[in-house]
Design an enzyme around this catalytic site. Structure first.
Site, PDB file in Angstrom:
ATOM      1  N   CYS A 154       0.944  -1.212   0.065  1.00  0.00           N
ATOM      2  CA  CYS A 154      -0.136   0.041   0.067  1.00  0.00           C
ATOM      3  C   CYS A 154       0.785   1.304   0.146  1.00  0.00           C
ATOM      4  O   CYS A 154       1.983   1.204   0.454  1.00  0.00           O
ATOM      5  CB  CYS A 154      -0.930   0.025   1.179  1.00  0.00           C
ATOM      6  SG  CYS A 154      -2.112   1.313   1.336  1.00  0.00           S
ATOM      7  N   ASP A 198       0.351   3.660   1.420  1.00  0.00           N
ATOM      8  CA  ASP A 198       0.421   4.163   3.126  1.00  0.00           C
ATOM      9  C   ASP A 198       1.660   4.356   3.572  1.00  0.00           C
ATOM     10  O   ASP A 198       2.528   3.502   3.838  1.00  0.00           O
ATOM     11  CB  ASP A 198      -0.388   3.184   4.029  1.00  0.00           C
ATOM     12  CG  ASP A 198      -0.730   3.848   5.352  1.00  0.00           C
ATOM     13  OD1 ASP A 198       0.365   4.112   6.154  1.00  0.00           O
ATOM     14  OD2 ASP A 198      -1.947   3.890   5.736  1.00  0.00           O
ATOM     15  N   ARG A 233       3.098   4.627   6.470  1.00  0.00           N
ATOM     16  CA  ARG A 233       3.428   3.795   7.538  1.00  0.00           C
ATOM     17  C   ARG A 233       3.799   2.328   7.325  1.00  0.00           C
ATOM     18  O   ARG A 233       4.386   1.620   8.067  1.00  0.00           O
ATOM     19  CB  ARG A 233       2.354   3.795   8.589  1.00  0.00           C
ATOM     20  CG  ARG A 233       1.959   4.830   8.834  1.00  0.00           C
ATOM     21  CD  ARG A 233       0.235   5.087   9.873  1.00  0.00           C
ATOM     22  NE  ARG A 233      -0.646   4.344   8.720  1.00  0.00           N
ATOM     23  CZ  ARG A 233      -1.855   4.115   9.249  1.00  0.00           C
ATOM     24  NH1 ARG A 233      -2.157   4.244  10.353  1.00  0.00           N
ATOM     25  NH2 ARG A 233      -2.712   3.613   8.204  1.00  0.00           N
ATOM     26  N   HIS A 281      -2.179  -4.143   4.927  1.00  0.00           N
ATOM     27  CA  HIS A 281      -2.209  -3.811   6.319  1.00  0.00           C
ATOM     28  C   HIS A 281      -3.305  -3.379   7.033  1.00  0.00           C
ATOM     29  O   HIS A 281      -4.377  -2.862   6.223  1.00  0.00           O
ATOM     30  CB  HIS A 281      -1.108  -2.552   6.467  1.00  0.00           C
ATOM     31  CG  HIS A 281      -1.543  -1.129   5.836  1.00  0.00           C
ATOM     32  ND1 HIS A 281      -2.365  -0.050   6.534  1.00  0.00           N
ATOM     33  CD2 HIS A 281      -1.785  -0.776   4.413  1.00  0.00           C
ATOM     34  CE1 HIS A 281      -2.614   0.839   5.836  1.00  0.00           C
ATOM     35  NE2 HIS A 281      -2.335   0.518   4.674  1.00  0.00           N
ATOM     36  N   CYS A 322      -6.182   0.115   7.129  1.00  0.00           N
ATOM     37  CA  CYS A 322      -6.000   0.471   5.707  1.00  0.00           C
ATOM     38  C   CYS A 322      -6.879   1.577   5.440  1.00  0.00           C
ATOM     39  O   CYS A 322      -8.152   1.165   5.345  1.00  0.00           O
ATOM     40  CB  CYS A 322      -5.836  -0.393   4.461  1.00  0.00           C
ATOM     41  SG  CYS A 322      -5.433   0.246   2.805  1.00  0.00           S
TER      42      CYS A 322
HETATM   43 CO    CO Z   1      -3.588   1.087   2.938  1.00  0.00          CO
END
Ligand code: CO
Length: 209
Positions: free
Chosen positions: A42, A44, A46, A98, A101
């Protein structure tokens, strides 16, 4: 100092640290690009593939998009997968979702988020396929976590359906596909144990002969 200038500043400090530990660190990296793993994760912030697996630059070839989706018309993803297999000869492809999400949470709601709704429809398709199991989970957060896991399995399935993967499997039973879920709350990766290296688990209609 502007926040973005701090990034360049950090870069210079990082180079210094690396060279202190190993004067040939960058020289060695420049010689070859031969990663063993392709990571589909992803976007993302993190979930940085190399940091959470404690690997060095050069070890993981990475593709990231919102909610780590494998969409059959995505030229970008298909090119990365094809190049990863044919040229870099990666042995493993890891789809890593994850928990928590944002893309999955958004897809589970009926709220519109604008243009991204079209991309998130791919997750709604996954929900529709598994709605009996998902609707039976009352707690919304638990349902989201389960959808994250189910979606990773479906993305691995989607990879299995591509001619790119099936051609490679026919040649030498590689790459091995994996489905993982990272927990941003504790830093741990949950291996869903769905290794694939042949069309055994692929529905017949998707198998190219
Ligand atoms: Co995500």
């Amino acid at each position: 100092m502007e926040s973005y200038q701090k990034l360049i500043d950090n870069n210079h400090k990082w180079v210094e640290q690396k060279l202190n530990l190993d004067p040939d660190f960058f020289k060695d990296l420049a010689v070859e690009h031969k990663p063993e793993f392709l990571w589909i994760g992803c976007s993302d912030a993190r979930v940085p593939a190399d940091q959470i697996t404690n690997t060095k630059p050069g070890q993981i070839f990475v593709h990231r998009n919102i909610a780590n989706l494998v969409v059959h018309t995505d030229m970008n993803l298909l090119s990365v997968v094809h190049y990863g297999i044919q040229v870099l000869k990666v042995k493993h492809i890891i789809v890593c979702g994850h928990y928590d999400c944002g893309g999955v949470a958004a897809a589970m709601s009926n709220k519109s988020f604008g243009f991204i709704d079209n991309w998130l429809s791919n997750i709604k398709d996954v929900y529709r396929l598994h709605k009996d199991e998902l609707n039976a989970i009352e707690d919304v957060r638990s349902r989201q976590r389960r959808l994250v896991e189910i979606s990773v399995v479906e993305q691995v399935n989607n990879l299995s359906k591509t001619s790119v993967i099936q051609d490679a499997w026919r040649e030498n039973n590689l790459p091995i596909l994996h489905g993982w879920v990272y927990d941003v709350g504790d830093g741990l990766i949950n291996d869903l144990n769905i290794m694939r290296s042949d069309t055994k688990d692929v529905e017949n209609i998707y198998i190219f002969k």
